[in-house]
Design a protein around this motif. Structure first.
Motif, PDB file in Angstrom:
ATOM      1  N   ASN A 139      22.309 -33.199  48.727  1.00  0.00           N
ATOM      2  CA  ASN A 139      22.612 -34.356  47.899  1.00  0.00           C
ATOM      3  C   ASN A 139      21.402 -34.744  47.037  1.00  0.00           C
ATOM      4  OD1 ASN A 139      24.446 -36.592  47.170  1.00  0.00           O
ATOM      5  ND2 ASN A 139      22.915 -37.870  48.190  1.00  0.00           N
ATOM      6  N   ARG A 140      20.201 -34.642  47.611  1.00  0.00           N
ATOM      7  CA  ARG A 140      18.980 -34.943  46.847  1.00  0.00           C
ATOM      8  C   ARG A 140      18.813 -33.956  45.697  1.00  0.00           C
ATOM      9  NH1 ARG A 140      14.067 -33.337  45.951  1.00  0.00           N
ATOM     10  NH2 ARG A 140      14.319 -31.479  47.269  1.00  0.00           N
ATOM     11  N   LEU A 141      19.058 -32.664  45.961  1.00  0.00           N
ATOM     12  CA  LEU A 141      18.934 -31.648  44.922  1.00  0.00           C
ATOM     13  C   LEU A 141      19.908 -31.909  43.772  1.00  0.00           C
ATOM     14  CD1 LEU A 141      18.680 -28.429  47.161  1.00  0.00           C
ATOM     15  CD2 LEU A 141      16.812 -29.571  45.923  1.00  0.00           C
ATOM     16  N   VAL A 142      21.123 -32.314  44.122  1.00  0.00           N
ATOM     17  CA  VAL A 142      22.127 -32.597  43.096  1.00  0.00           C
ATOM     18  C   VAL A 142      21.722 -33.826  42.293  1.00  0.00           C
ATOM     19  CG1 VAL A 142      24.514 -33.311  42.706  1.00  0.00           C
ATOM     20  CG2 VAL A 142      24.016 -31.503  44.353  1.00  0.00           C
ATOM     21  N   GLY A 148      20.861 -28.140  38.158  1.00  0.00           N
ATOM     22  CA  GLY A 148      21.455 -28.206  36.827  1.00  0.00           C
ATOM     23  C   GLY A 148      22.783 -28.936  36.876  1.00  0.00           C
ATOM     24  N   LYS A 149      23.598 -28.710  35.873  1.00  0.00           N
ATOM     25  CA  LYS A 149      24.929 -29.319  35.838  1.00  0.00           C
ATOM     26  C   LYS A 149      25.831 -28.630  36.869  1.00  0.00           C
ATOM     27  CE  LYS A 149      28.803 -30.408  32.778  1.00  0.00           C
ATOM     28  NZ  LYS A 149      29.843 -29.925  33.701  1.00  0.00           N
ATOM     29  N   CYS A 236      29.321 -23.857  49.206  1.00  0.00           N
ATOM     30  CA  CYS A 236      28.558 -23.299  48.095  1.00  0.00           C
ATOM     31  C   CYS A 236      28.653 -24.233  46.888  1.00  0.00           C
ATOM     32  CB  CYS A 236      29.089 -21.918  47.706  1.00  0.00           C
ATOM     33  SG  CYS A 236      29.078 -20.719  49.055  1.00  0.00           S
ATOM     34  N   VAL A 237      27.506 -24.594  46.340  1.00  0.00           N
ATOM     35  CA  VAL A 237      27.451 -25.461  45.168  1.00  0.00           C
ATOM     36  C   VAL A 237      26.832 -24.662  44.026  1.00  0.00           C
ATOM     37  CG1 VAL A 237      26.604 -27.631  44.212  1.00  0.00           C
ATOM     38  CG2 VAL A 237      27.205 -27.488  46.644  1.00  0.00           C
ATOM     39  N   ILE A 238      27.595 -24.484  42.957  1.00  0.00           N
ATOM     40  CA  ILE A 238      27.160 -23.662  41.841  1.00  0.00           C
ATOM     41  C   ILE A 238      26.743 -24.579  40.692  1.00  0.00           C
ATOM     42  CG2 ILE A 238      27.754 -21.768  40.298  1.00  0.00           C
ATOM     43  CD1 ILE A 238      27.921 -21.147  43.342  1.00  0.00           C
ATOM     44  N   GLY A 239      25.478 -24.518  40.314  1.00  0.00           N
ATOM     45  CA  GLY A 239      24.975 -25.287  39.191  1.00  0.00           C
ATOM     46  C   GLY A 239      24.628 -24.395  38.020  1.00  0.00           C
ATOM     47  N   SER A 240      24.326 -25.010  36.890  1.00  0.00           N
ATOM     48  CA  SER A 240      23.996 -24.227  35.697  1.00  0.00           C
ATOM     49  C   SER A 240      22.631 -23.556  35.809  1.00  0.00           C
ATOM     50  CB  SER A 240      24.028 -25.129  34.462  1.00  0.00           C
ATOM     51  OG  SER A 240      23.100 -26.199  34.602  1.00  0.00           O
TER      52      SER A 240
END
Length: 543
Positions: A139-142, A148-149, A236-240
């Motif tokens: 959550n902190r990273l997001v 990223g987005k 899995c959370v995929i960011g830009s």
């Protein structure tokens, strides 16, 4: 939450349900020094609790609620009992910690949230993953934009595990992942779709794949199953910019961040893989953090992280997924109230259409887009309702009836099994005649017998009765009884459906006492007389 009731100086909680998961709550609250009572219906379970923790036990939930030394009730009972047990605890003035899900319907969840607010009590729901160190770090990273987005989230919760009979896999496993996804994105999806299968104990669903769509253009997939050859718990959370994987079954590398990149060579995308960075996490038990948070909220008059409102948002997503399951994966809006009608899972409901409250649509029926059905209707098996068809309130349509475009049924119409409506006079398979549809109107209260045929362009009068197998080729007057091929009037029937004995110009129904008169060859309702006047036998019994 404001002005939450402050518990006594020495906090005491009662754990209700000390079985599969409840035993863990008993252990942790005992470790925290606040366990006062354990309630369970299983005497063997209570014997184990008494021997291990030396605390009071009971099989009587009322005794827990009446105990003035108990500040809070911790509920780990079957999901079907969450609402009732939580409601009674709040009404008794106890703070409540209830395991997920909060309830099995949004309406029940809302009533619990409102009651807790009105009583100034803490209501917290056991969405334990939000207290996992890996989720806290993720959550902190997001929040800080290090990934990223956010573009896409995928979760899998699979096992050959404990099967449920009171709830399906969606309600048993998916709340964990839904709560985390909503927590990470800080928004509720606008649409949800779900597909699943029932293999072990139909109709209990064993496996589901749900898709959530968010206004921020993020999509999330949630795959849950208790019919799987191996255990898996991944998010899995995929960011830009980066990707993160939370694997709860990994002993050490629970959270790994990958700086994968997509480079373009000769106008073609080429993946550049990264070995991944393992994120160091504190060695803290999520359940202990969760239970301590509940106690802190009680003591400090603060709102829980997983309060009733957040749990209600999870319920709304579950409800939308459940509705999508019943509609064979059709996407549905999240937060929209559940329909007031019943449709069997095998029925197909094309949108947009209007279906009134209390209407029931049974096996393999099909309601086409543009149709309008009133309240309290009952559609049997294999019923088809065409687009732009208008059906009034309390209409009964028996099995194997197709109501084609151009047909209108007013209130209280009865359509017998396998009766037929047409919408063109001279149909040919090789000739398109949609612009030649003729309107058919069935007036209020009329009954159409089994296997009868109503040729298009005609009107069936109020409370008329078409005999079984009749073929109607002309208008049918009000209250007329018709039969034959082609249909001819063979008598008159009452509003109540009984055949009338018409002598001269007047008739009185021997069943309900209504009085009719014939004017210009058409039966008309005159007045209602007392039943004893209509039926001498009744008068004789009364005297």
């Amino acid at each position: 939450m404001s002005d939450i009731r402050e518990p006594k100086r020495n906090q005491r909680v009662a754990v209700v349900g000390a079985g599969y998961w409840g035993k863990n709550l008993v252990r942790v609250f005992h470790t925290l020094g606040v366990l006062g009572t354990v309630c369970d219906l299983n005497e063997l379970t209570l014997d184990r609790v008494r021997q291990e923790y030396r605390v009071a036990t009971t099989t009587d939930y009322e005794a827990v609620l009446d105990d003035q030394m108990v500040d809070a009730v911790v509920i780990a009972a079957p999901a079907a009992e969450h609402y009732t047990l939580s409601m009674r605890a709040l009404e008794a003035g106890k703070h409540v910690f209830v395991e997920k899900p909060l309830a099995l319907s949004c309406a029940e969840g809302k009533s619990l949230v409102e009651l807790a607010r009105n009583q100034n009590l803490v209501l917290m729901v056991g969405h334990i993953l939000e207290f996992h160190p890996a989720v806290a770090e993720l959550n902190r990273l997001v929040r800080q934009g290090e990934l990223g987005k956010i573009q896409y989230i995928y979760s899998s919760r699979l096992n050959l595990g404990k099967l449920r009979t009171e709830e399906n896999i969606l309600w048993s496993f998916a709340p964990h992942d839904i709560s985390v996804i909503l927590h990470l994105l800080n928004e509720t999806p606008v649409r949800a779709a779900a597909q699943g299968g029932s293999y072990l104990n139909p109709p209990i669903v064993d496996t589901t794949l749900s898709t959530l769509e968010f206004a921020s253009d993020v999509k999330a997939h949630i795959f849950v199953s208790w019919l799987h050859p191996f255990k898996e718990q991944k998010l899995c959370v995929i960011g830009s910019q980066k990707m993160a994987v939370f694997d709860d079954l990994e002993p050490e590398k629970k959270l790994v961040v990958y700086a994968h990149r997509i480079n373009w060579h000769e106008r073609k995308p080429v993946a550049e893989r990264d070995g991944g960075q393992t994120i160091a996490l504190p060695k803290e038990e999520p359940l202990r953090r969760e239970c301590q948070h509940f106690l802190d909220c009680m003591r400090g008059r603060s709102q829980p992280q997983t309060d009733g409102e957040s749990a209600l948002r999870v319920l709304q997503v579950l409800d939308a997924c459940e509705r999508s399951l019943s509609e064979r994966g059709t996407p549905v809006s999240v937060g929209q109230d559940a329909p007031g009608y019943f449709a069997h899972p095998s029925a197909v409901i094309d949108q947009p259409c209007e279906i009134g409250e209390g209407t029931k649509i049974w096996h393999f029926s099909h309601i086409m887009a543009g149709a309008k059905l009133g309240r309290g209707c009952n559609l049997g098996q294999n019923v088809v309702v065409g687009g732009d068809v208008r059906i009034g309130d309390n209409v009964k349509i028996q099995n194997n009836v197709s109501v084609y475009t151009g047909v209108e049924l007013e209130d209280d119409v009865f359509c017998g099994p396998s009766m037929v409506f047409t919408n063109v006079i001279n149909p040919r398979a090789h000739v398109i005649r949609k612009n030649e549809y003729r309107k058919t109107l069935v007036r209020r209260g009329a009954s159409l017998g089994a296997n009868s045929t109503i040729i298009c362009g005609n009107t069936i009068g109020q409370y008329a009765f078409v005999g079984a197998g009749a073929v109607v080729t002309d208008d049918v007057p009000d209250f007329a009884l018709v039969a034959g091929v082609p249909a001819r009037r063979i008598g008159w029937v009452c509003y109540c459906g009984m055949r009338l004995d018409v002598s001269g110009s007047d008739s009185i129904c021997r069943s309900c006492g209504k009085v009719y008169t014939i004017v210009d060859g058409v039966l008309q309702l005159a007045e209602v007389v007392h039943q004893s006047k209509a039926n001498p036998a009744v008068a004789g019994r009364q005297s």
